[in-house]
Design an enzyme around this catalytic site. Sequence first.
Site, PDB file in Angstrom:
ATOM      1  N   ARG A 134       0.798  -1.228   0.000  1.00 43.71           N
ATOM      2  CA  ARG A 134       0.000   0.000   0.000  1.00 43.71           C
ATOM      3  C   ARG A 134       0.832   1.282   0.000  1.00 43.71           C
ATOM      4  NH1 ARG A 134      -3.311  -0.466   4.880  1.00 43.71           N
ATOM      5  NH2 ARG A 134      -2.100  -2.330   5.186  1.00 43.71           N
ATOM      6  N   LYS A 190     -12.737 -16.146  -0.264  1.00 44.47           N
ATOM      7  CA  LYS A 190     -13.947 -15.935   0.518  1.00 44.47           C
ATOM      8  C   LYS A 190     -13.689 -14.827   1.544  1.00 44.47           C
ATOM      9  CE  LYS A 190     -14.761 -18.730   4.084  1.00 44.47           C
ATOM     10  NZ  LYS A 190     -14.026 -18.464   5.339  1.00 44.47           N
ATOM     11  N   GLU A 248     -12.883 -26.606  15.766  1.00 41.89           N
ATOM     12  CA  GLU A 248     -11.668 -25.793  15.935  1.00 41.89           C
ATOM     13  C   GLU A 248     -11.481 -25.445  17.405  1.00 41.89           C
ATOM     14  OE1 GLU A 248     -10.741 -22.990  12.522  1.00 41.89           O
ATOM     15  OE2 GLU A 248     -12.868 -22.651  12.856  1.00 41.89           O
ATOM     16  N   ASP A 257     -19.161 -18.357   7.663  1.00 44.99           N
ATOM     17  CA  ASP A 257     -17.699 -18.503   7.612  1.00 44.99           C
ATOM     18  C   ASP A 257     -17.279 -19.932   7.246  1.00 44.99           C
ATOM     19  OD1 ASP A 257     -15.002 -17.621   8.049  1.00 44.99           O
ATOM     20  OD2 ASP A 257     -15.015 -18.641   9.984  1.00 44.99           O
ATOM     21  N   HIS A 270     -16.855 -24.353   3.212  1.00 49.39           N
ATOM     22  CA  HIS A 270     -16.097 -25.579   3.468  1.00 49.39           C
ATOM     23  C   HIS A 270     -17.001 -26.802   3.707  1.00 49.39           C
ATOM     24  CE1 HIS A 270     -12.980 -22.694   3.679  1.00 49.39           C
ATOM     25  NE2 HIS A 270     -13.068 -22.402   4.951  1.00 49.39           N
ATOM     26  N   LYS A 315     -16.079 -23.005  17.010  1.00 46.99           N
ATOM     27  CA  LYS A 315     -14.803 -22.491  17.516  1.00 46.99           C
ATOM     28  C   LYS A 315     -14.726 -22.792  19.017  1.00 46.99           C
ATOM     29  CE  LYS A 315     -13.658 -19.282  13.995  1.00 46.99           C
ATOM     30  NZ  LYS A 315     -12.640 -19.926  13.166  1.00 46.99           N
TER      31      LYS A 315
HETATM   32  C1  BG6 Z   1     -11.357 -20.171   7.214  1.00 45.73           C
HETATM   33  C2  BG6 Z   1     -12.264 -19.520   8.220  1.00 45.73           C
HETATM   34  O1  BG6 Z   1     -11.967 -20.182   5.949  1.00 45.73           O
HETATM   35  O2  BG6 Z   1     -11.087 -21.512   7.607  1.00 45.73           O
HETATM   36  C3  BG6 Z   1     -11.628 -19.565   9.608  1.00 45.73           C
HETATM   37  O3  BG6 Z   1     -12.506 -18.175   7.841  1.00 45.73           O
HETATM   38  C4  BG6 Z   1     -11.246 -20.976   9.965  1.00 45.73           C
HETATM   39  O4  BG6 Z   1     -12.516 -19.023  10.582  1.00 45.73           O
HETATM   40  C5  BG6 Z   1     -10.423 -21.616   8.852  1.00 45.73           C
HETATM   41  O5  BG6 Z   1     -10.491 -20.933  11.166  1.00 45.73           O
HETATM   42  C6  BG6 Z   1     -10.207 -23.088   9.131  1.00 45.73           C
HETATM   43  O6  BG6 Z   1      -9.305 -23.618   8.202  1.00 45.73           O
HETATM   44  P1  BG6 Z   1      -8.370 -24.881   8.572  1.00 45.73           P
HETATM   45  O7  BG6 Z   1      -7.715 -25.225   7.282  1.00 45.73           O
HETATM   46  O8  BG6 Z   1      -7.432 -24.404   9.622  1.00 45.73           O
HETATM   47  O9  BG6 Z   1      -9.291 -25.930   9.079  1.00 45.73           O
END
Ligand code: BG6
Length: 485
Positions: free
Chosen positions: A45, A145, A213, A232, A237, A335
């Site tokens: 930037r 995303k 997570e 999210d 995913h 989470k």
């Molecule tokens: C991202 C989300 O797309 O995927 C995050 O925005 C999440 O919130 C992450 O923590 C998880 O990815 P991975 O590969 O660590 O399971």
Amino acid sequence: MLDAFDFVIFGGAGDLALRKLIPGLYRAHREGSLPANARIIPTCRNTQMVAEYKDKVRAAAEKHLNADEFVAADWDEFAQRLFPVFVDIGTKDEHWDALATLLNSSGNSQRVFYLSTPPSVFSICCKHLHETGLITANARVVVEKPLGYDAKTAEEINSQIAEYFNEEAIFRIDHYLGKETVQNLLALRFANGMFEHLWDAKSIDHVQISISETVGLEGRAGFYDGAGALRDMVQNHILQLLCLVAMESPNKMTAERIRAEKLKVLESLRPLTGNTVKYNTVRGQYVAGEMDGKMVPGYLDELGQPSNTETFVAIRAYIDNSRWANVPFYLRTGKRMKQRFAEIVIQYKDVAHRVYPESAGAATPNRLIIRLQPEESIKIIMVSKDLEKHETHLRPVVLNLNFADTYKDFYSDAYKRLMLDAAAGDASLFIHRAEVDAAWSWIDPIIEAWQRPENKPHGYMAGSWGPQASSQLMASDRRRWFSID
Ligand code: BG6
């Protein structure tokens, strides 16, 4: 080997670039996957960021790469491919012309523009690329995303990009598709008769897809609170994993055919609307709890303000087609959960007639468990005679294929894989616009119903398996989440 390419990263000094993109490209360099003349052009930037870029990115790489991966000599060689430049994305000035001069000087035939920026600047960035004459026949754009906030905003973003790039040149990333174990799902299903023939409502009782997570907000409060776990993680995913589990076999492994089959799954998802949402979904939000012997704050404490955003979701979903008629797909993500893992559990139906008496031991259903992370494994839970007992006694045994035993140096880097695919123009592991639309069309009514006061998130303790209501969702179907065992 790939044709030589220039890889431009807008937002080149941002968090994603430093944590994932540059380390991924470094790995590709080390393994010899980058063509000799390939160049990486991160945009910054301001000029000071450009001056400091190489030091900053080196420090970040040392932090984010595994200890044995960072080799100073390799890094120095890789760093010669880095050409950081100052570009103010929002202002069409002489810096764009300098970027054009740099790109046109190389003679590299392939161009990738990776927009590692907020979606709000996608449109202006594409416009400036167009006005500078940088969108050549072999140029592709990669977008991250979140692609929108709902169907309407996703449509706006997609339309804006489509003004400048053809659909074939638009690579929408879902990094889960870059995980080798996720791709292995297709090999498992379509290259193994024993699974392919037992993959439908006749044989399968239900499917569980979980991404659990342990992390909390990770300094992303601003973004996360506006999104929540459904947008999210589920919209992208989890629904992509569901597509790979449920899709029909493509007649060829091409981007077009794979994406067409995934789309059919998304379009066959039974809509959840109005009152059906309360019955089929659970929202949760973590409160303070103990993790690894330490107390961690609750979501609202981390955020510093009241909020109804969910950090946990569980959903009972159905796919209305003949293969999956009435087979529930239980989807779950959260989470601050007890353990980090991503897993797909295929639970098989019981035998048609039980020949062994109850006294021979509890019947355990056959389960195929595909673990995507942290370790990559495939387990099959079967019932066997207990060989140590004379009288017939049954017990579950596990057939365990741990990929770490087979692939000693295996290290899956989803971003590396996807960046190389984008450079090669292979869109198989990227999302088509129609998939984005179909996923949002299923998600939007759930979000709408969640605005009702009775659908506020349930509290769950950090370090737990999510709200009680999530176990109840399973219990009401006489089932349970497998990993809670
Ligand atoms: C991202 C989300 O797309 O995927 C995050 O925005 C999440 O919130 C992450 O923590 C998880 O990815 P991975 O590969 O660590 O399971």
